[in-house]
Design a protein around this motif. Structure first.
Motif, PDB file in Angstrom:
ATOM      1  N   VAL A   1       0.846  -1.197   0.000  1.00 55.23           N
ATOM      2  CA  VAL A   1       0.000   0.000   0.000  1.00 55.23           C
ATOM      3  C   VAL A   1       0.879   1.244   0.000  1.00 55.23           C
ATOM      4  CG1 VAL A   1      -1.898   1.207   1.117  1.00 55.23           C
ATOM      5  CG2 VAL A   1      -1.712  -1.282   1.320  1.00 55.23           C
TER       6      VAL A   1
ATOM      7  N   VAL B   1      -8.711   2.602  -0.290  1.00 52.35           N
ATOM      8  CA  VAL B   1      -7.615   2.545  -1.252  1.00 52.35           C
ATOM      9  C   VAL B   1      -8.188   2.383  -2.654  1.00 52.35           C
ATOM     10  CG1 VAL B   1      -6.059   1.497   0.453  1.00 52.35           C
ATOM     11  CG2 VAL B   1      -7.337   0.028  -1.132  1.00 52.35           C
ATOM     12  N   ARG B   2      -7.324   2.601  -3.638  1.00 48.94           N
ATOM     13  CA  ARG B   2      -7.657   2.305  -5.024  1.00 48.94           C
ATOM     14  C   ARG B   2      -6.524   1.460  -5.605  1.00 48.94           C
ATOM     15  NH1 ARG B   2      -6.470   7.675  -8.802  1.00 48.94           N
ATOM     16  NH2 ARG B   2      -4.299   7.985  -8.186  1.00 48.94           N
ATOM     17  N   PRO B   3      -6.780   0.696  -6.661  1.00 46.04           N
ATOM     18  CA  PRO B   3      -5.671   0.017  -7.341  1.00 46.04           C
ATOM     19  C   PRO B   3      -4.669   1.062  -7.837  1.00 46.04           C
ATOM     20  CG  PRO B   3      -7.779  -0.867  -8.076  1.00 46.04           C
ATOM     21  CD  PRO B   3      -8.095   0.337  -7.246  1.00 46.04           C
ATOM     22  N   SER B   4      -3.398   0.808  -7.640  1.00 44.88           N
ATOM     23  CA  SER B   4      -2.377   1.777  -8.010  1.00 44.88           C
ATOM     24  C   SER B   4      -2.364   2.017  -9.514  1.00 44.88           C
ATOM     25  CB  SER B   4      -1.000   1.285  -7.568  1.00 44.88           C
ATOM     26  OG  SER B   4       0.014   2.143  -8.054  1.00 44.88           O
TER      27      SER B   4
ATOM     28  N   ARG C   1      -0.365  -3.305  -6.704  1.00 43.15           N
ATOM     29  CA  ARG C   1      -0.253  -2.448  -5.530  1.00 43.15           C
ATOM     30  C   ARG C   1      -1.509  -1.586  -5.380  1.00 43.15           C
ATOM     31  NH1 ARG C   1       4.640  -2.521  -3.351  1.00 43.15           N
ATOM     32  NH2 ARG C   1       4.236  -0.617  -2.163  1.00 43.15           N
ATOM     33  N   TYR C   2      -1.593  -0.888  -4.227  1.00 42.13           N
ATOM     34  CA  TYR C   2      -2.735  -0.037  -3.932  1.00 42.13           C
ATOM     35  C   TYR C   2      -2.232   1.337  -3.485  1.00 42.13           C
ATOM     36  CZ  TYR C   2      -5.143  -4.534  -3.848  1.00 42.13           C
ATOM     37  OH  TYR C   2      -5.631  -5.767  -4.178  1.00 42.13           O
TER      38      TYR C   2
ATOM     39  N   VAL D   1     -11.617  -1.322  -1.190  1.00 39.41           N
ATOM     40  CA  VAL D   1     -11.010  -1.101  -2.502  1.00 39.41           C
ATOM     41  C   VAL D   1     -12.054  -0.488  -3.427  1.00 39.41           C
ATOM     42  CG1 VAL D   1      -9.854  -2.160  -4.462  1.00 39.41           C
ATOM     43  CG2 VAL D   1      -9.471  -3.063  -2.161  1.00 39.41           C
TER      44      VAL D   1
END
Length: 335
Positions: free
Chosen positions: A73, A108-111, A117-118, A141
């Motif tokens: 993260v 969080v969001r997907p990177s 990763r996030y 997410v």
């Protein structure tokens, strides 16, 4: 137990599959020892079905809680805090999570850079605490654009009401520099256009190293930061040259700001002390002014035309008499 499991399974399967399994729910229940017991069992089944339906809706919306390894993260692409990890509050948060676990998930969001990763929208302090403890991170997410992320980040901090003025101002200036439109900034910070412009102008007028050195200064509002900005524009050279940095670094954030503001504020000259001299008849003939370590005697030539010449002539004698009195009766001089 089989009927209960089948009912839950039906709730979690797509609609067409659920319709094929309706006969399982329609089967008459086997006889139980008590009508009351059967009612409790049906209520429990209903509650479980509602939970399953809610979970299905959450999954279909793309919003769910998962456990993520803390090392996967990353922080938000724009930080909104200055010194939130080196505080007593952070240590208390870490101790609470160590004892009771993580009670509230982070968002969080997907990177955008790495699919494995996030990236955090909010919950940076919880993330840092969990990383320090080496525990998995419970996170919601959600697919978020940059604007969605900063709006979520700003609103979470607004609800907590603990971001200082300079943190909000710096956050806004960094986001604008990143290319975020002002309508998104107004939504993220819940401010009007005029206030947003003032915040960005103040942040951009101050050296970044000064803001970071002072810190969040939670008790300092917009007017005093504007005052500091104006003083910096009027003061040549580096701000560090005007401050006792050893003393500065020993103080907390609010006290650092106060010391910096005082150090940059021009010292006002004290008004001179004036002593009028009058004759025994009450006629003023001279006055004495003392200021900045100097004494000035002004003689009124209209009322005492020869007194000025007399002083000039006899000053050496007066000074010699003063020295003799100092030798015979030494005094403590004021420093």
């Amino acid at each position: 137990m089989n009927k209960r499991r089948d009912a839950l399974k039906a709730m979690m399967t797509p609609i067409n599959e659920a319709s094929q399994n309706e006969h399982r729910l329609a089967k008459p229940a086997q006889k139980s020892g008590s009508l009351k017991a059967m009612g409790l069992s049906l209520q429990s089944l209903s509650d479980d079905a509602e939970d399953a339906q809610a979970l299905r809706a959450q999954l279909q919306s793309g919003e769910y809680v998962i456990d993520i390894e803390p090392g996967l993260v990353d922080v938000s692409f724009i930080r909104d805090r200055l010194d939130d990890l080196d505080t007593v509050d952070f240590e208390e948060l870490k101790a609470s999570i160590a004892e009771h676990g993580q009670q509230v998930p982070i968002l969080v969001r997907p990177s955008p850079q790495d699919a494995d990763r996030y990236q955090v929208a909010y919950g940076h302090r919880r993330l840092a605490a969990l990383q320090a403890l080496g525990r998995p991170v419970k996170a919601i997410v959600r697919d978020l654009s940059d604007e969605d992320l900063i709006v979520a980040q700003g609103k979470e901090n607004l609800e907590r009401k603990d971001l200082s003025f300079i943190e909000r101002a710096l956050f806004a200036a960094r986001l604008e520099a990143h290319g975020i439109e002002r309508h998104a900034l107004m939504a993220a910070l819940s401010v009007h256009k005029g206030n947003l412009s003032t915040m960005i102008a103040v942040a951009n007028s101050l050296p970044l190293d000064l803001i970071q050195a002072v810190g969040a200064a939670p008790k300092v509002g917009r007017p005093r930061w504007e005052q500091l900005s104006q003083l910096l524009q009027e003061t040549p050279g580096s701000w560090k040259e005007r401050v006792d940095m050893q003393r500065f670094m020993r103080l907390d954030s609010d006290a650092r700001f106060a010391l910096l503001l005082k150090s940059l504020t021009p010292k006002r000259k004290a008004a001179p002390s004036v002593y009028p001299l009058k004759s025994s008849a009450g006629v003023p003939f001279a006055r004495i002014e003392q200021n900045d370590g100097k004494t000035k005697v002004t003689v009124d030539e209209a009322t005492a035309p020869e007194f000025g010449h007399y002083l000039i002539t006899h000053l050496p004698e007066i000074y010699a008499a003063y020295l003799r009195s100092e030798e015979s009766e030494p005094r403590m001089r004021q420093l």
